[in-house]
Write a protein that holds these residues in place. Structure first.
Motif, short mmCIF file in Angstrom:
data_model
loop_
_atom_site.label_atom_id
_atom_site.label_comp_id
_atom_site.label_asym_id
_atom_site.label_seq_id
_atom_site.Cartn_x
_atom_site.Cartn_y
_atom_site.Cartn_z
N MET A 1 -16.94 14.29 -7.64
CA MET A 1 -16.71 14.18 -6.26
C MET A 1 -16.06 12.90 -5.80
SD MET A 1 -19.04 15.26 -3.03
CE MET A 1 -20.01 16.57 -3.64
N ALA A 2 -16.52 12.00 -6.38
CA ALA A 2 -15.78 10.56 -6.18
C ALA A 2 -14.41 10.29 -6.27
CB ALA A 2 -16.64 9.40 -6.51
N ILE A 3 -13.84 11.03 -7.47
CA ILE A 3 -12.77 10.93 -7.86
C ILE A 3 -11.86 11.79 -6.84
CG2 ILE A 3 -11.39 11.46 -9.86
CD1 ILE A 3 -13.33 10.89 -11.76
N GLY A 4 -12.22 13.08 -6.62
CA GLY A 4 -11.56 13.86 -5.82
C GLY A 4 -11.33 13.24 -4.19
N ALA A 5 -12.29 12.51 -4.11
CA ALA A 5 -12.37 12.06 -2.71
C ALA A 5 -11.22 10.92 -2.60
CB ALA A 5 -13.51 11.20 -2.19
N VAL A 6 -11.23 10.16 -3.63
CA VAL A 6 -10.09 8.80 -3.70
C VAL A 6 -8.72 9.57 -4.04
CG1 VAL A 6 -9.33 7.15 -5.03
CG2 VAL A 6 -11.77 7.42 -4.55
N LEU A 7 -8.66 10.46 -4.67
CA LEU A 7 -7.28 11.32 -4.95
C LEU A 7 -7.01 11.73 -3.41
CD1 LEU A 7 -7.52 13.31 -8.36
CD2 LEU A 7 -6.35 11.26 -7.72
N LEU A 8 -7.71 12.53 -2.74
CA LEU A 8 -7.56 13.21 -1.59
C LEU A 8 -6.82 12.03 -0.41
CD1 LEU A 8 -7.37 15.58 0.45
CD2 LEU A 8 -9.70 14.89 1.05
N VAL A 9 -7.66 11.13 -0.35
CA VAL A 9 -7.16 9.92 0.63
C VAL A 9 -5.92 9.32 0.19
CG1 VAL A 9 -7.87 7.85 1.58
CG2 VAL A 9 -9.51 9.68 1.77
N ALA A 10 -5.91 8.96 -1.13
CA ALA A 10 -4.44 8.39 -1.45
C ALA A 10 -3.64 9.42 -1.43
CB ALA A 10 -4.64 7.83 -2.97
N GLY A 11 -3.58 10.57 -1.77
CA GLY A 11 -2.58 11.54 -1.66
C GLY A 11 -2.14 11.56 -0.02
N LEU A 12 -3.13 11.78 0.64
CA LEU A 12 -2.80 12.02 2.22
C LEU A 12 -2.05 10.69 2.77
CD1 LEU A 12 -5.88 13.46 3.77
CD2 LEU A 12 -3.59 14.37 3.81
N PHE A 13 -2.30 9.58 2.38
CA PHE A 13 -1.41 8.29 2.87
C PHE A 13 -0.33 8.29 2.27
CE2 PHE A 13 -5.79 6.45 4.30
CZ PHE A 13 -5.15 6.16 5.89
N TRP A 14 -0.16 8.56 0.98
CA TRP A 14 1.24 8.69 0.11
C TRP A 14 2.09 9.90 0.93
CZ3 TRP A 14 1.31 9.88 -5.65
CH2 TRP A 14 2.63 9.93 -6.26
N LEU A 15 1.63 10.97 1.23
CA LEU A 15 2.47 12.10 1.59
C LEU A 15 2.84 11.56 3.22
CD1 LEU A 15 3.52 15.03 1.77
CD2 LEU A 15 1.17 15.41 2.81
N ALA A 16 2.07 10.93 3.90
CA ALA A 16 2.47 10.63 5.14
C ALA A 16 3.46 9.68 5.38
CB ALA A 16 1.13 9.56 5.99
N TRP A 17 3.61 8.69 4.39
CA TRP A 17 4.62 7.73 4.48
C TRP A 17 5.94 7.80 3.57
CZ3 TRP A 17 4.89 5.42 8.74
CH2 TRP A 17 3.58 5.29 9.41
N THR A 18 5.90 9.04 2.68
CA THR A 18 7.24 9.22 2.14
C THR A 18 7.47 10.54 2.36
OG1 THR A 18 5.72 10.51 0.24
CG2 THR A 18 6.19 8.22 -0.18
N ALA A 19 7.04 11.38 3.41
CA ALA A 19 7.56 12.62 3.89
C ALA A 19 8.84 12.64 4.65
CB ALA A 19 6.43 13.17 4.56
N ASP A 20 9.20 11.33 5.34
CA ASP A 20 10.34 11.25 6.05
C ASP A 20 11.53 10.56 5.28
OD1 ASP A 20 11.30 12.19 8.57
OD2 ASP A 20 9.96 10.52 9.78
N SER A 21 12.74 10.84 5.63
CA SER A 21 13.58 10.01 5.07
C SER A 21 13.64 8.69 5.11
CB SER A 21 15.01 10.43 5.57
OG SER A 21 14.88 10.37 6.98
N PRO A 22 13.95 7.87 4.32
CA PRO A 22 14.75 7.88 3.42
C PRO A 22 14.55 8.17 1.93
CG PRO A 22 14.63 5.60 3.97
CD PRO A 22 13.74 6.24 4.81
N HIS A 23 13.29 8.75 1.86
CA HIS A 23 12.60 8.70 0.53
C HIS A 23 12.86 10.00 -0.02
CE1 HIS A 23 9.86 5.42 1.62
NE2 HIS A 23 9.67 5.97 2.85
N HIS A 24 13.06 9.96 -1.09
CA HIS A 24 13.34 11.11 -2.08
C HIS A 24 12.38 12.11 -1.63
CE1 HIS A 24 14.31 13.57 -5.63
NE2 HIS A 24 15.78 12.92 -5.45
N TRP A 25 12.87 13.50 -1.98
CA TRP A 25 11.98 14.82 -1.72
C TRP A 25 10.88 14.84 -2.68
CZ3 TRP A 25 11.49 18.40 -5.46
CH2 TRP A 25 12.59 18.39 -6.48
#
Length: 128
Positions: A1-25
């Motif tokens: 569960m600890a690994i999943g929680a870290v993956l979830l939060v890291a993935g959400l922040f990563w998604l938040a700041w790369t979902a807009d241009s100029p970042h690659h799709w």
């Protein structure tokens, strides 16, 4: 569960700041894999924990968890779309990531204090 929680939060922040241009799709696509894996790991381990702890009440515990997850899944899109349209993709998804960060210490607290917490429960079996 600890690994999943870290993956979830890291993935959400990563998604938040790369979902807009100029970042690659491909960057938000990879981040979505982290979000999906993190959520599934957390949910499945949570269900496994409930089944292990509340043996004869496992069906009720699993049903309550599934109901709560389904209610959140039904309600979040109603709030997320206006939020993302209002503040933008990065800040909007970051707000969701901040909310997901709040319970991040819970799996680590379960690792440290889990046995003591289970002893306090009136429903958990005595053989823990």
């Amino acid at each position: 569960m600890a690994i999943g929680a870290v993956l979830l939060v890291a993935g959400l922040f990563w998604l938040a700041w790369t979902a807009d241009s100029p970042h690659h799709w491909v960057l938000p696509c990879i981040a979505s894999v982290f979000v999906g894996c993190g959520f599934n790991i957390v949910f499945l381990q949570c269900v496994n924990f409930l089944i292990d702890v509340y043996k004869i009440y496992a069906a009720s515990a699993t049903a309550a968890t599934t109901l709560l997850r389904s209610l959140m899944a039904a309600g979040l899109p109603l709030a997320a779309k206006p939020m993302v349209q209002g503040v933008g993709i990065g800040p909007g998804v970051s707000m969701i990531a901040v909310v997901a960060t709040a319970p991040l210490p819970v799996p680590f607290l379960f690792i440290k204090y889990g046995k003591r917490i289970r002893r306090l429960s009136k429903l958990a079996p005595d053989d823990l």
